[in-house]
Design a protein around this motif. Structure first.
Motif, short mmCIF file in Angstrom:
data_model
loop_
_atom_site.label_atom_id
_atom_site.label_comp_id
_atom_site.label_asym_id
_atom_site.label_seq_id
_atom_site.Cartn_x
_atom_site.Cartn_y
_atom_site.Cartn_z
N ASP A 1 44.92 43.48 48.31
CA ASP A 1 43.84 44.47 48.19
C ASP A 1 44.31 45.68 47.39
O ASP A 1 43.57 46.20 46.54
N TYR A 2 45.51 46.15 47.66
CA TYR A 2 46.09 47.30 46.96
C TYR A 2 46.17 47.02 45.46
O TYR A 2 45.80 47.87 44.63
N MET A 3 46.64 45.84 45.09
CA MET A 3 46.77 45.51 43.67
C MET A 3 45.39 45.42 43.01
O MET A 3 45.20 45.90 41.89
N ARG A 4 44.43 44.84 43.70
CA ARG A 4 43.06 44.77 43.16
C ARG A 4 42.49 46.18 43.01
O ARG A 4 41.84 46.48 42.01
N ASP A 5 42.74 47.04 44.00
CA ASP A 5 42.28 48.43 43.92
C ASP A 5 42.90 49.17 42.74
O ASP A 5 42.36 50.17 42.28
N ASN A 6 44.04 48.68 42.27
CA ASN A 6 44.72 49.29 41.13
C ASN A 6 44.37 48.59 39.81
O ASN A 6 45.06 48.78 38.81
N GLY A 7 43.33 47.77 39.81
CA GLY A 7 42.81 47.20 38.58
C GLY A 7 43.35 45.85 38.17
O GLY A 7 43.01 45.35 37.10
N TYR A 8 44.19 45.25 38.97
CA TYR A 8 44.74 43.95 38.62
C TYR A 8 43.79 42.83 39.03
O TYR A 8 43.08 42.94 40.03
N THR A 9 43.81 41.75 38.26
CA THR A 9 43.08 40.54 38.61
C THR A 9 44.07 39.61 39.29
O THR A 9 45.15 39.35 38.75
N LEU A 10 43.70 39.13 40.47
CA LEU A 10 44.61 38.27 41.23
C LEU A 10 43.94 36.94 41.56
O LEU A 10 42.74 36.89 41.85
N GLU A 11 44.73 35.90 41.51
CA GLU A 11 44.34 34.57 41.99
C GLU A 11 45.27 34.28 43.16
O GLU A 11 46.49 34.32 43.00
N VAL A 12 44.71 34.03 44.33
CA VAL A 12 45.53 33.88 45.54
C VAL A 12 45.58 32.42 45.97
O VAL A 12 44.55 31.77 46.11
#
Length: 162
Positions: A56-67
């Motif tokens: 969530d923190y990384m997404r909040d910082n603008g990163y696109t994540l595939e989990v």
């Protein structure tokens, strides 16, 4: 002996509290420009809420994540050459690099912008106060982000909460 037992119980309670869903998220740092075409693939346990906090923190910082939820992360860590002493609860890959554990977003941005000759960066263990490991009412621990190479050599890449 009793002091050691009390310390172990205290540390277990702190770690469990940090992984609880009610742990307060940190204010996201201001992150410099990052490559927009870089998707971070995160391998994490479906049972670990602190991994979810980092995601969530990384997404909040603008990163696109595939989990990718995986029960046994040992083969992933071996595949990507994460030295055992640098391992944490989740492993991510982005731009040809490994990002191990609760690494701050600005360290990932620096890695992707500078493109150093390393295999990846890591925050070993799960230090209190690192992204996803915040515990309300508990002071953040100082910790280092370590850069490591394919041979397992490491050096400090960045320091936090010093």
């Amino acid at each position: 002996m009793i002091k050691k037992l009390i310390l172990l119980v205290f540390l277990a309670v702190v770690v469990l509290a940090a992984c609880a869903p009610e742990a307060a998220p940190a204010d996201p740092p201001v992150v410099g420009e990052m490559p927009v075409d870089e998707t971070i693939v995160v391998y994490s346990s479906p049972l670990c809420s602190c991994c979810g906090g980092w995601i969530d923190y990384m997404r909040d910082n603008g990163y696109t994540l595939e989990v990718e939820s995986i029960e046994n992360l040992a083969p992933i860590k071996a595949q990507y050459g994460v030295p055992q002493r640098l391992q944490s609860c989740h492993t991510a890959v982005v731009g040809g690099y490994v990002v191990e554990g609760h690494v701050p977003a600005d360290a990932v941005a620096r890695l992707l912008n500078e493109r150093p000759d390393v295999a990846g960066i890591a925050v070993p263990a799960m230090p209190i106060g690192s992204p996803g490991m915040e515990v309300e009412g508990v002071e953040a621990q100082p910790y280092d982000v370590l850069a490591f190479d394919a041979s397992g050599n490491s050096e400090v890449f960045a320091s936090y909460n010093q």
